[in-house]
Structure formats: C-alpha cells, structure tokens
Design an enzyme around this catalytic site. Structure first.
Site, PDB file in Angstrom:
ATOM      1  N   HIS A 101     -21.080  -6.895  22.189  1.00  0.00           N
ATOM      2  CA  HIS A 101     -20.264  -7.743  22.854  1.00  0.00           C
ATOM      3  C   HIS A 101     -18.495  -7.633  22.732  1.00  0.00           C
ATOM      4  CE1 HIS A 101     -20.286 -11.343  24.596  1.00  0.00           C
ATOM      5  NE2 HIS A 101     -20.087 -11.991  23.638  1.00  0.00           N
TER       6      HIS A 101
ATOM      7  N   ARG B 266     -14.861 -12.020  14.776  1.00  0.00           N
ATOM      8  CA  ARG B 266     -14.232 -12.952  15.488  1.00  0.00           C
ATOM      9  C   ARG B 266     -15.065 -14.583  15.893  1.00  0.00           C
ATOM     10  NH1 ARG B 266     -15.674 -14.722  21.132  1.00  0.00           N
ATOM     11  NH2 ARG B 266     -16.542 -12.999  21.412  1.00  0.00           N
TER      12      ARG B 266
ATOM     13  N   GLU C  15     -21.018 -23.992  18.306  1.00  0.00           N
ATOM     14  CA  GLU C  15     -21.514 -22.339  18.536  1.00  0.00           C
ATOM     15  C   GLU C  15     -21.252 -22.127  16.973  1.00  0.00           C
ATOM     16  OE1 GLU C  15     -19.589 -19.891  21.605  1.00  0.00           O
ATOM     17  OE2 GLU C  15     -20.606 -21.305  22.860  1.00  0.00           O
TER      18      GLU C  15
HETATM   19  C1  SIN Z   1     -21.490 -16.861  23.740  1.00  0.00           C
HETATM   20  O1  SIN Z   1     -21.395 -17.496  24.727  1.00  0.00           O
HETATM   21  O2  SIN Z   1     -22.646 -16.875  23.299  1.00  0.00           O
HETATM   22  C2  SIN Z   1     -20.451 -16.011  24.025  1.00  0.00           C
HETATM   23  C3  SIN Z   1     -19.193 -16.648  23.007  1.00  0.00           C
HETATM   24  C4  SIN Z   1     -18.489 -15.410  22.872  1.00  0.00           C
HETATM   25  O3  SIN Z   1     -18.844 -14.508  22.877  1.00  0.00           O
HETATM   26  O4  SIN Z   1     -17.243 -16.661  22.286  1.00  0.00           O
END
Ligand code: SIN
Length: 522
Positions: free
Chosen positions: A338, A373, A114
C-alpha cells in the site's frame, strides 16, 4: 532535437505533494509540472481515508504526535513529527479558506477514526473519495494559473547536476517520442511511492518508485526502503483486483472475522480491528496461514446501513459490481502492498544532499512515519513538506540558471513493450511471494537470486524507454530487498521470522551509490 523549457521550479509528480508544491511555488515563480501519465493518475487520486489533523475539540497536536510516534516504533524523527502535527492544521485551514470543503455533520467537521489513532481526527471529503476531491480542487487552481505549465506523459530520466548544483532534468515525452530538457535551479521530486512493484497492491500501476531511482542514480541517499506498508484490508477477488476497503470502515465499527465467522483481532491487541496497520496485517496473515486460505472477511452487517451507503458510497458501488452488498454480505479481504514508508532521504525542509533538489510526499523519507505509518498521515505530510520545500527553495530563486543540458536522447522501441510487461509482472510476483509481510534471510536471498535472473534474456539498449523502465523497477526492488536483508530485526512494517525481536538500538538503513548499504544508529 532536444526541446528546452526554462522555469524557476521543475516539479515531478501530480499527486497531492506535486500539485500542492506547484500551487505554492507559483506564488514565487514559474513552474513546470511534469507527470508520467495524466494529472489524475496518482495514489492521491485513489486515497480514500482522508487527512489526519488535530482539529477536534478533544484533540491536540501533542496527542497526534504521541499516536504517530507510538505507531512509528522508535524510528520517527521526532522533530519532523512535531512539524507535521503543528503545521498540518495550518495548511488545512489555508486550503479551507481558499474554498476546499470537508464533509460536515451539522456545524462541525465529521471526523473519521482509523487504526492507531486515539482520537477521531480524519477529515474526509465526498464520503471516502477524499483524494479525488482534493486533486480536482488543486487541478482547478493550477489550470487557472498562468505561471504553471503542465507536461503530461513525461518520464524524467535524469537529474542534471553540475559542480554540485542543480541545473534541471532530462525528460522524455514517451507517447510522442520527444526529448526535453527542463532548466531550473530547483527540482522538487514528488513522484509518489513504489507499492506498484508488488503484484497485489492498492496503488495505480504507475506507482513504481521512479523518483527513488532518479535520486539514487544521482548519488542521493535512499533510506529505509524495507518498510513497505501493507494495507490490511484490500478486497480479495479471485481475479486478483486489490481494491482498497478503507480503514475508516473499521473506524465505524466493522469487524474482521476468520473463515469460521469468529472475530480474531480482539485476542491480538487491545484496540482490536483498530490496532496499527502492521499488527492488523500480521494478525490477518497468521489467520490465513493457520486456516490455509488466502483471505479473511470484513463484516458490516451490524452497522447502520444508510450511513454505510452514504459514507462509503464508492466502496458500496464498487462492491455491488462484484455482487457484494457490503451492508449485508461479507467482504473477502487480504493485505496488499500500500505505501512506501522509506524513500529519498531529506532534511526537515525536504532538501536532499544535492542543493536545489528536494523531495516530498511518499517518495521522500522525511522521518515522520518511522517504521510504520499512521493511517491518513500521508496526505498531511504532502501538504506540510511540499510547503516547506517551496519556502526553503526560495533561496535558489535569484541564482542564474546554469544551462548545461545533456545531449542524451531517448527513444522508444515498441517491439519490446510486451516483453517488458511480462518481466514487470515477474518482478511484481516475486516481490509478492518473497518480500511480503513476513520475511526471512533465506526467502529474501531467494528474491535476490530471482531478481538477478529476471532480465537475463533482456538486451538492454542505452537510452531506450523500456530498458530504462526495467532498470528502474529492478533498482527499486533491489533497494527494498537489500534493505530488508540488512535490517536484522522485527520492527513496524518489517517482520522477520528469523529476527523476531526489535533491536535494542534503533537504526536507519541508508543506501547510496557512493557508500552502498549503511546502518545509521540513532
Ligand atoms: C484507508 O482509507 O484505509 C487508507 C488511508 C491511508 O492509507 O492513510
């Protein structure tokens, strides 16, 4: 009549932080686990990506530390981050040994990638239904424990503190109109974030920051509320449903493209679509401004179709309902609120300035996220700091309970529900329009003016459920707006067009009933 429940621990919230705290605490004493709706209504339940943890062969806690601190833009509490990255793998291994299994690829865990991470380190479950599977695993454990009592549909409205000691909290069972007092020396607030105060949010409607209000009203300091993290890629539908399109999809190679079919993140950052979230959200925002549109697109058609269908099954299935086949069609996306990075200020053990009152998970500001974050660090934070809160709070277990319960009774006036829902919607819209990704003094002042007037015609009734809900929403919104005004710089999730640079000296912004707004220089 006010019903009284006595236990060693009162835990508020049923996301990962609350469930895991309850599970850990049950080893030491009796637990009352309270949740505003059902056990399954939480941001964790909706969490897709997974849990970041340095368990891969080419990874280490030190590299995870560096990635986290880099994303946090000078505001991470490095001691907290070290605890997170070092104790996280231990907590995960314990859960695995107790039966939780993560997705595998052959003999190894299938680790996702990610934004902002320099290694594949995201453990996931059920493809990208990680949160749901973990919640179900823990609920199963909790339901089998005779030390844990579950209280659903309970709104906690007051912490009861006497002579600086925690006595418990007052709660209202809103669906049955009953008043309760929960007596315990230890209260752990794990009630989640506040992104639901925005109109376009990836969170359940219940994420309204109630725990923040609870703590703030008791004089506890609240830190850095201005850092509301926008997820870059929420599905943008004409009807306004903001369904999360996990960052893990970009981790598998999806492209962000503009309305002319061109990739644009390559020009913004060396990691392109996998830059930290603040950068990707701002990149999308700029394209939308330039192209005068309300979305960009995610393109996956160059990726392996079978893999996308199995790894992201729930996104694939959900998008089909909108007639979008994600393996061939473009997905319209835009940023949506979010995650609440700021929150209740705690020490490294999750304890607040009020002895016996702890906070962990999204509601807390433990300092691990700094100004931005890193994706999938939040579930790890829940595990690590819930565990530490429970361990630390053992020091209060032998103390005699102080029975000093409030006689204040709550009631619900159903006649005002629809007016409340309209006002809630006005607050959400004003937050979206005026306290979004890019901010300025004049727009934030406009937000202050709007929020001051939003409840002009509301007749507050003391101890009435909807009056309390409205006051809480307003309190949380004001904490975000006032924090954003006080932070006269651009850093991480706070982008100010009138202060485009990072201040030379980093600072936290604390707000409390006692001291008002204070800058605390690091
Ligand atoms: C996502 O799956 O993109 C969210 C993960 C997160 O917000 O840590």
């Amino acid at each position: 009549m006010i019903k009284q429940i006595v236990s060693d621990y009162t835990i508020i919230g049923s996301g990962l932080a609350g469930l895991y705290a309850a599970y850990c605490a049950s080893k030491y004493g009796s637990v009352s686990l309270l949740t505003k709706h059902s056990l399954q209504t939480s941001s964790t339940f909706w969490a897709q990506g997974g849990i970041a943890s340095a368990i891969g062969e080419e990874d280490s806690p030190e590299i995870h530390f560096e990635d986290t601190v880099r994303a946090g833009k000078g505001l991470c509490n490095e001691d907290a981050v070290r605890i997170l990255v070092n104790e996280g793998p231990e907590r995960i291994r314990e859960l695995i040994s107790e039966g939780l299994s993560f997705d595998r690829e052959g003999n190894n865990y299938e680790l996702g990638m990610e934004g902002g991470h320099t290694r594949r380190r995201i453990l996931h479950l059920g493809g990208n239904e990680t949160g749901k599977f973990i919640v179900e695993f823990l609920i199963n454990k909790i339901k089998n424990s005779d030390r844990i009592k579950i209280f659903e549909n309970f709104l906690v409205h007051k912490l009861i503190i006497k002579d600086n000691e925690c006595c418990g909290c007052s709660a209202y069972k809103w669906n049955e109109g009953e008043n309760y007092f929960f007596t315990s020396n230890i209260v752990i607030i794990a009630s989640g974030g506040a992104a639901g105060i925005y109109n376009e949010s990836t969170n359940p409607h219940s994420s309204t920051g109630d725990g923040v209000t609870l703590a703030y009203n008791s004089g506890i300091e609240i830190a850095n509320m201005e850092f509301i993290q926008f997820h870059p890629t929420a599905f943008h539908s004409k009807k306004g449903n903001a369904f999360l399109i996990s960052e893990a999809i970009r981790g598998e190679g999806a492209y962000l493209i503009n309305n002319y079919g061109k990739r644009f993140m390559k020009d913004q950052h060396e990691s392109a679509e996998l830059a930290p979230r603040d950068i990707v959200s701002k990149g999308i925002f700029d394209v939308m401004e330039k192209e005068k549109t309300d979305h960009v697109f995610l393109s996956l058609s160059h990726l392996n179709k079978a893999k996308i269908k199995s790894r992201f099954k729930n996104i694939y299935d959900t998008m089909l309902k909108y007639n979008i086949d994600i393996t061939t069609d473009l997905i319209p996306v835009s940023p949506a609120a979010h995650y609440m990075i700021g929150g209740i200020n705690t020490d490294l053990n999750g304890e607040t300035i009020l002895p016996g009152v702890y906070a962990c998970g999204e509601v807390a500001y433990s300092g691990v996220h700094g100004a931005n974050r890193l994706a999938s660090n939040s579930l790890l934070e829940c595990l690590v700091f819930s565990y530490r809160s429970v361990e630390d709070s053992k020091k209060y277990l032998d103390k005699k309970n102080i029975i000093d319960y409030s006689q204040e009774k709550y009631l619900v006036n159903d006649e005002v529900e629809s007016i409340y829902l309209n006002l809630k919607n006005s607050i959400q819209r004003l937050m979206n329009n005026n306290v979004g990704i890019v901010r300025s003094e004049s727009i934030l002042n406009k937000a202050l003016e709007l929020i001051s007037n939003v409840d002009k015609s509301w007749e507050y009734e003391s101890n009435e459920y909807y009056s309390n809900r409205l006051r809480s929403l307003k309190t949380v919104a004001l904490l975000v707006i006032n924090g954003a005004i006080a932070r006269k710089e651009t850093r991480g999730s706070q982008i100010r067009i009138d202060f485009p640079d990072e201040s030379k000296v980093a600072y936290n912004i604390h707000q409390s009933l006692k001291t008002g707004i204070e800058k605390k220089y690091l």
